[in-house]
Write an enzyme that holds these catalytic residues in place. Structure first.
Site, PDB file in Angstrom:
ATOM      1  N   GLU A  39     -13.383  -4.129   6.491  1.00 37.67           N
ATOM      2  CA  GLU A  39     -12.678  -3.421   5.267  1.00 37.67           C
ATOM      3  C   GLU A  39     -12.637  -4.338   4.254  1.00 37.67           C
ATOM      4  OE1 GLU A  39      -8.009  -2.131   4.767  1.00 37.67           O
ATOM      5  OE2 GLU A  39      -9.253  -1.892   6.803  1.00 37.67           O
ATOM      6  N   THR A  68      -6.408  -0.642   1.276  1.00 37.67           N
ATOM      7  CA  THR A  68      -5.782  -0.558   0.261  1.00 37.67           C
ATOM      8  C   THR A  68      -6.247   0.512  -1.052  1.00 37.67           C
ATOM      9  OG1 THR A  68      -5.390  -2.947   0.490  1.00 37.67           O
ATOM     10  CG2 THR A  68      -4.211  -2.090  -1.250  1.00 37.67           C
ATOM     11  N   LYS A 128      -3.923   5.004  10.721  1.00 33.30           N
ATOM     12  CA  LYS A 128      -3.620   3.588  10.865  1.00 33.30           C
ATOM     13  C   LYS A 128      -1.959   3.295  11.236  1.00 33.30           C
ATOM     14  CE  LYS A 128      -3.465   0.762   7.360  1.00 33.30           C
ATOM     15  NZ  LYS A 128      -4.008  -0.324   6.185  1.00 33.30           N
TER      16      LYS A 128
END
Length: 207
Positions: A39, A68, A128
């Site tokens: 990621e 993000t 998440k």
């Protein structure tokens, strides 16, 4: 992409604000250590270029995601750069729906069972739990009782020593930041150290 592939090797390193000029070597070190998905956070300098180059250089070895992702514009930029999945620290329904409309899996950040359900209703194939260390593995175990069909990734404060506890509790993957990609490794260009650390993580969860 089916997010189930992220669970095959369930450690997902989070490359946050990594130096662009070192990114290819960092990713190669992770691949050498057995990692199969990463990621790259969108607030990193050169994030879109890093995603593009990671896809070009390692596309057959690793799944490249963007992290993000907090706005629809972030999401658009990440997908345009080639991100195969996108991750957020928050739940923004518009962003989840946009990613779904582009056939790109969106994994939003959640903190409560209600947010988990809302995320899946918007089209998120996985959620998440963030920051996971605040809630702990027991939270995952407890919430998987009534919400067993919602795949959970845990990120935030995960260490090599605690990763297995989250997976054993029912998480399908964990995101690993500075506890895997240690500052000393990055600043010293110790890519062999990164490879060895990745192997230690994978060995720990397989025990």
């Amino acid at each position: 992409m089916d997010v189930a592939v992220l669970t095959e090797v369930p450690i997902i390193p989070v490359l946050r604000k990594m130096p662009y000029e070192k990114s290819a070597s960092i990713i190669q070190a992770l691949v050498d250590g057995g990692i199969r998905s990463i990621e790259i956070t969108m607030e990193s300098e050169g994030a879109e270029l890093m995603i593009q180059e990671a896809k070009g250089n390692f596309g057959d070895q690793i799944i490249v995601g963007a992290g993000t992702v907090v706005t629809k514009e972030d999401c658009r930029r990440a997908i345009d750069a080639g991100a195969q999945f996108v991750v957020s620290p928050i739940l923004d329904e518009e962003v989840v729906r946009y990613a779904a409309s582009q056939d790109v899996p969106m994994i939003p950040g959640v903190f409560t069972p209600s947010e988990m359900v809302k995320a899946t209703q918007c089209g998120a194939p996985m959620v998440k739990v963030f920051p996971a260390s605040v809630l702990g593995p027991e939270f995952v175990k407890d919430v998987k009782g009534p919400l067993q069909d919602i795949p959970i990734m845990c990120t935030g404060g995960i260490t090599r020593e605690t990763a297995k506890a989250y997976l054993d509790a029912g998480a399908v993957a964990v995101g690993a930041g500075g506890s895997l990609l240690k500052k000393d490794f990055i600043s010293n260009g110790d890519y062999e150290g990164i490879t060895k650390e990745a192997r230690k993580w994978l060995s720990m969860i397989s025990d």
